[in-house]
Design an enzyme around this catalytic site. Structure first.
Site, PDB file in Angstrom:
ATOM      1  N   SER A 159       0.833  -1.106  -0.083  1.00 53.95           N
ATOM      2  CA  SER A 159       0.284   0.056  -0.047  1.00 53.95           C
ATOM      3  C   SER A 159       0.880   1.441   0.154  1.00 53.95           C
ATOM      4  CB  SER A 159      -0.947   0.090   1.319  1.00 53.95           C
ATOM      5  OG  SER A 159      -1.825  -0.981   1.067  1.00 53.95           O
ATOM      6  N   HIS A 204       0.854   4.605   4.614  1.00 54.83           N
ATOM      7  CA  HIS A 204       0.221   5.237   3.492  1.00 54.83           C
ATOM      8  C   HIS A 204       0.952   6.744   3.305  1.00 54.83           C
ATOM      9  CE1 HIS A 204      -3.497   2.480   3.548  1.00 54.83           C
ATOM     10  NE2 HIS A 204      -2.476   1.857   3.387  1.00 54.83           N
TER      11      HIS A 204
END
Length: 255
Positions: A159, A204
């Site tokens: 991610s 992230h």
């Protein structure tokens, strides 16, 4: 004799003529995927899938459900666990964790995202710059987790690298003077999702920032390859130095 468009042809002549015709070879599935999605994107997806299979087999060999791959020894040895990086010197976890996934759904969602966004960025940047941005973004996510995350909590997934690619796409769109509203909306939605339980917001955001910085450097330096390589090396060195300079996550140190 064989009927032809005009008159007839001798069978021997037909066979002789066909022998000199070069037959078109259909590309293999992998070759077709490399052309459609780009060689680096295809390779990254293949590596992530292969690693998942290895962890699933490892879990099965230990008597666990293969789909519970996070219970495997391979997963435990290579996922990002901050305290093992700082206290045990297992620095490889900063990158290897980005190629591990917790379950098939986690893998599928990340690989779908990579196939959606990766090919365009690979086409714009070229293969080595694209790969560099991907890896630097993955490292950026790990650095954020190392500095601000929970010391004993295992983290895994691509991610951070994918968020870095979204940041890279934003920089490229700004350079090309394209409308950013759609991308910004997508980023906002994904940031909100990042607040859900068991999702690493730190990873992230770290990947996003690293991707932005790396791509800004590449765009600013343009065709000066030496400057681009040097800048990426410096950026990587700064992130690694931050990890090595802080023995514990800042939250543990009370900062």
């Amino acid at each position: 004799m064989i009927p032809a468009a005009v008159g007839f042809q001798c069978p021997d002549d037909v066979r002789a003529g066909n022998a000199g015709v070069r037959r078109v070879r259909r590309p293999s599935g992998l070759a077709a995927a490399r052309r459609r999605f780009g060689p680096v994107t295809t390779t990254l997806v293949a590596v992530n899938v292969l690693v998942f299979v290895v962890t699933a087999v490892s879990a099965a060999s230990a008597g666990e459900n293969p789909l519970d791959n996070f219970r495997s020894q391979v997963f435990q040895d290579f996922s990002l666990i901050p305290v093992f990086v700082t206290q045990a010197g297992e620095d490889w976890r900063l990158l290897t964790g980005a190629f591990l996934h917790i379950g098939i759904t986690h893998l599928a969602l990340n690989m779908l995202s990579l196939l959606l966004f990766g090919p365009e960025i690979e086409a714009r940047l070229g293969w080595w710059r694209y790969l560099a941005v991907y890896l630097v973004s993955a490292l950026g996510g790990s650095v954020a987790i190392q500095l601000f995350g929970e010391p004993l909590r295992p983290v895994a997934g691509a991610s951070a690298a994918i968020y870095g690619l979204l940041g890279a796409l934003g920089v490229l769109m700004v350079a090309a003077r394209q409308d950013l509203r759609g991308l910004l909306t997508l980023l906002a939605i994904n940031v909100v999702i990042s607040f859900l339980p068991n999702v690493s917001l730190l990873g992230h955001l770290g990947g996003l920032v690293a991707g932005l910085l790396a791509t800004t450097l590449l765009v600013t330096a343009r065709r000066r390859v030496g400057v681009q390589v040097g800048g990426l090396v410096v950026l990587t060195a700064v992130m690694v130095t931050l990890v090595l300079a802080v023995p514990e996550p800042l939250v543990v140190l009370g900062m």
